[in-house]
Design a protein around this motif. Structure first.
Motif, short mmCIF file in Angstrom:
data_model
loop_
_atom_site.label_atom_id
_atom_site.label_comp_id
_atom_site.label_asym_id
_atom_site.label_seq_id
_atom_site.Cartn_x
_atom_site.Cartn_y
_atom_site.Cartn_z
N ILE A 230 25.44 63.52 68.66
CA ILE A 230 25.44 63.93 67.00
C ILE A 230 24.16 63.29 66.52
O ILE A 230 23.32 64.11 65.95
N ALA A 231 24.10 62.05 66.70
CA ALA A 231 22.77 61.33 66.13
C ALA A 231 21.69 62.03 66.75
O ALA A 231 20.55 62.06 66.08
N LEU A 232 21.72 62.16 68.02
CA LEU A 232 20.45 62.49 68.66
C LEU A 232 20.28 64.26 68.32
O LEU A 232 18.80 64.49 68.04
N GLY A 233 21.28 64.83 68.06
CA GLY A 233 21.08 66.36 67.68
C GLY A 233 20.52 66.40 66.13
O GLY A 233 19.59 67.30 65.90
N MET A 234 20.79 65.21 65.24
CA MET A 234 20.38 65.31 64.12
C MET A 234 18.76 65.09 64.25
O MET A 234 17.70 65.53 63.44
#
Length: 301
Positions: A230-234
């Motif tokens: 999720i953090a990487l996707g952001m």
């Protein structure tokens, strides 16, 4: 179930009954109306010693106090059969207890390995985020050093520790090759996941009853991957981030129900949503991970 007529000193003649978990001696009381009463009920788990005597079976067992009873078998032909049946039940109990103890030790080792593995996974995702866009190599080198230290720790935990190599990642970082470093980091994450996935094929009925068990461990690792993704996707502007948040929260809720934990998935959702609105600063990522770890800490304690 095995039954036979037997005699017990100071009690009299009665019926000795052996089930999987208990040895019970029944006697009949009353002159006119006979009623059956339990004179002895010995749990297999309470038997301390067992011996075959000339005419009976001698059992030392732990009740309110330690007692020794000798059951004289009326039909001498059944003596060996009765003794062997009790001995078999006692042996099965001891084997089961040994397997339970082994499962408990394995569970404790797995919990340590899983907790240490989460640190490795988090550091690898930090590397992935740092290798996207403009790369600050001093930060990447620091993260790689942290990764090596975390890797050393996880490998010390137990034989259950995931197997992976870091040479390729180290070489790519040393040569300042971001694409190769990204690929190497992804490969390590895949190897860690495969290691925990392979553990789920282990057949251990006693381990299944404990938490975390092998399936729990895989689910925790996968939840950790999704949270970090999720953090990487952001960071890379992935449009599927909101879907991943929903999947992550559902995984955490399912894990909590199965392991009978009081997990607050909404707390983690709130942290993930804040990242979605406010961006993925280092503090936000750390905060979201801490929230996740708080939810599973009881599972690993």
């Amino acid at each position: 179930m095995l039954t036979c007529e037997a005699y017990l000193a100071e009690v009299g003649t009665g019926t000795l009954e052996l089930t999987e978990q208990h040895l019970t001696f029944y006697v009949k009381k009353g002159f006119i109306t006979k009623r059956t009463e339990k004179a002895r009920e010995i749990s297999i788990t309470d038997i301390m010693t067992l011996a075959q005597k000339d005419q009976g079976v001698e059992i030392t067992w732990r009740g309110i106090e330690i007692l020794t009873d000798t059951f004289v078998i009326n039909d001498s032909k059944l003596l060996s059969e009765v003794y062997e049946a009790i001995a078999k039940s006692l042996e099965q109990y001891k084997e089961a207890e040994a397997k339970k103890a082994d499962a408990k030790r394995t569970r404790d080792e797995l919990a340590k390995t899983l907790w240490a593995s989460l640190k490795v996974v988090n550091t690898l995702f930090d590397l992935l985020m740092s290798l996207n866009g403009r790369v600050g190599w001093p930060k990447v080198e620091t993260l790689f050093k942290n990764f090596q230290e975390d890797s050393d720790e996880v490998k010390k935990t137990s034989a259950l520790a995931p197997a992976f190599e870091s040479d390729e990642l180290g070489s790519a970082i040393e040569d300042r090759l971001p694409e190769e470093a990204l690929k190497a980091a992804y490969n390590i994450l895949q190897e860690i996941h495969e290691s925990f996935e392979q553990l789920t094929a282990t057949k251990d009925d006693f381990m299944k009853e404990l938490h975390p068990n092998y399936v729990d461990a895989l689910e925790v690792i996968e939840a950790c991957y999704i949270l970090n993704d999720i953090a990487l996707g952001m960071t890379v502007a992935d449009e599927k981030v909101k879907e991943e948040i929903d999947v992550f929260v559902q995984m955490l809720e399912d894990l909590a129900k199965k392991a009978n934990l009081k997990a607050d998935a909404n707390q983690v959702r709130s942290l993930a949503d804040r990242m979605l609105v406010e961006g993925t600063s280092d503090n936000r990522v750390i905060e979201s991970r801490r929230g996740f770890e708080e939810q599973i800490e009881k599972l690993l304690s």
